[in-house]
Motif scaffolding. Sequence first.
Motif, PDB file in Angstrom:
ATOM      1  N   ARG A  33      -1.753   3.692   4.258  1.00 26.85           N
ATOM      2  CA  ARG A  33      -0.400   4.249   4.200  1.00 26.85           C
ATOM      3  C   ARG A  33       0.330   3.706   2.986  1.00 26.85           C
ATOM      4  O   ARG A  33       0.540   2.500   2.868  1.00 26.85           O
ATOM      5  N   SER A  34       0.731   4.581   2.090  1.00 20.90           N
ATOM      6  CA  SER A  34       1.443   4.164   0.882  1.00 20.90           C
ATOM      7  C   SER A  34       2.918   3.953   1.174  1.00 20.90           C
ATOM      8  O   SER A  34       3.539   4.727   1.918  1.00 20.90           O
TER       9      SER A  34
ATOM     10  N   GLN B 225      -1.913  -0.350   1.814  1.00 23.38           N
ATOM     11  CA  GLN B 225      -1.729   0.974   1.216  1.00 23.38           C
ATOM     12  C   GLN B 225      -3.037   1.771   1.118  1.00 23.38           C
ATOM     13  O   GLN B 225      -3.028   2.929   0.704  1.00 23.38           O
TER      14      GLN B 225
ATOM     15  N   ASN C 288      -2.256  -4.042  -1.143  1.00 18.68           N
ATOM     16  CA  ASN C 288      -3.275  -3.024  -1.463  1.00 18.68           C
ATOM     17  C   ASN C 288      -4.095  -2.660  -0.230  1.00 18.68           C
ATOM     18  O   ASN C 288      -4.457  -1.492  -0.038  1.00 18.68           O
TER      19      ASN C 288
ATOM     20  N   SER D   6      -1.824  -1.772   8.798  1.00 19.13           N
ATOM     21  CA  SER D   6      -1.575  -0.330   8.660  1.00 19.13           C
ATOM     22  C   SER D   6      -2.287   0.466   9.751  1.00 19.13           C
ATOM     23  O   SER D   6      -1.786   1.502  10.205  1.00 19.13           O
TER      24      SER D   6
END
Length: 322
Positions: A255-256, A252, A249, A126
């Motif tokens: 960034r979800s 996220q 996880n 991410s």
Amino acid sequence: MAVYTKIKTDELINFLKLYDLDELISWQGIAEGVENSNFFIETKSDKYILTIYEKRVAKTDLPFFLNLMGHLNSNQFPCPKPIFNIKGKLLNSIQDKPAALFSFLNGSSVKNPSIHHCYQAGSYLSIIHKKSSSFSMKRKNKLSAEGWKELFLKLDNRINSIDRDLFSIITEEFKYISNNWPENLPSGIIHADLFPDNVFFEDNDISGVIDFYFACNDFLAYDIAIAINAWCFNDTNNLEIHKSAALLNGYQQFRSLDKIEKQKFPILVRGAALRFLLTRTYDSIHLVDGALVKPKNPIEFLDKLKYIRNISSFEEYINDKS
């Protein structure tokens, strides 16, 4: 990393004269990998990696790869830093093949990633997506859904020597995934090859990420799907949900994933498995004579694909009930 092009010491010394470096102390080829020729270089004061580009890497793509690594490095992301020569060029040549020199990263890859390793892999993926969002150059993914067709058409029943049902399974999966591949998901620059051997750890924490030669613009969630295939299966090629949950996880944390990304996630993971099954199958029947290289087994991704096509929801990747 790998070695296809064999060089001599005097060739290397002449190449290194293009750079402002100390005297060469030692060097050796690096056998791991399948794409380019790589060499470990040690001078009196520092260590470097020399990469000679060949096979699937197009010379026209090299400015994208080199500048992306330079961009990430300048934004404090731990990846190889391309070294400018004395004329201010990043790209040079050896034996009429393009070549570049990079900073050396400390650390080593892990053979059997733990939950902690998977969480870190997701979080660093991410970070790549976030830090590369300001990079202006673009490159189409030549090994996404459209690119699979070219590889698929180069295969025939000869591959059944690997597995008697391989050609029929690839044919079936290619048709299904091509017909169900999503459109208009959140996109950006992806690493596209974040396997454990491309991530270095020191003291159990990530110290560097290498091998950006598949990096391109594509769906961000597809990059996660590739990582799930790479990090979250056991030795029998069954999914370890506690690892996929950790990786998701970790990602996220920064960034979800949105609702549509989660909805399409199963087909993305399935497509990622097909992508590596196709390229490994192709490579296994198109070996380069005399290359110091270890071809990777396509059966691993055949088994993963058989498992993945029974998964129908994002929740099956993230809900660890153990």
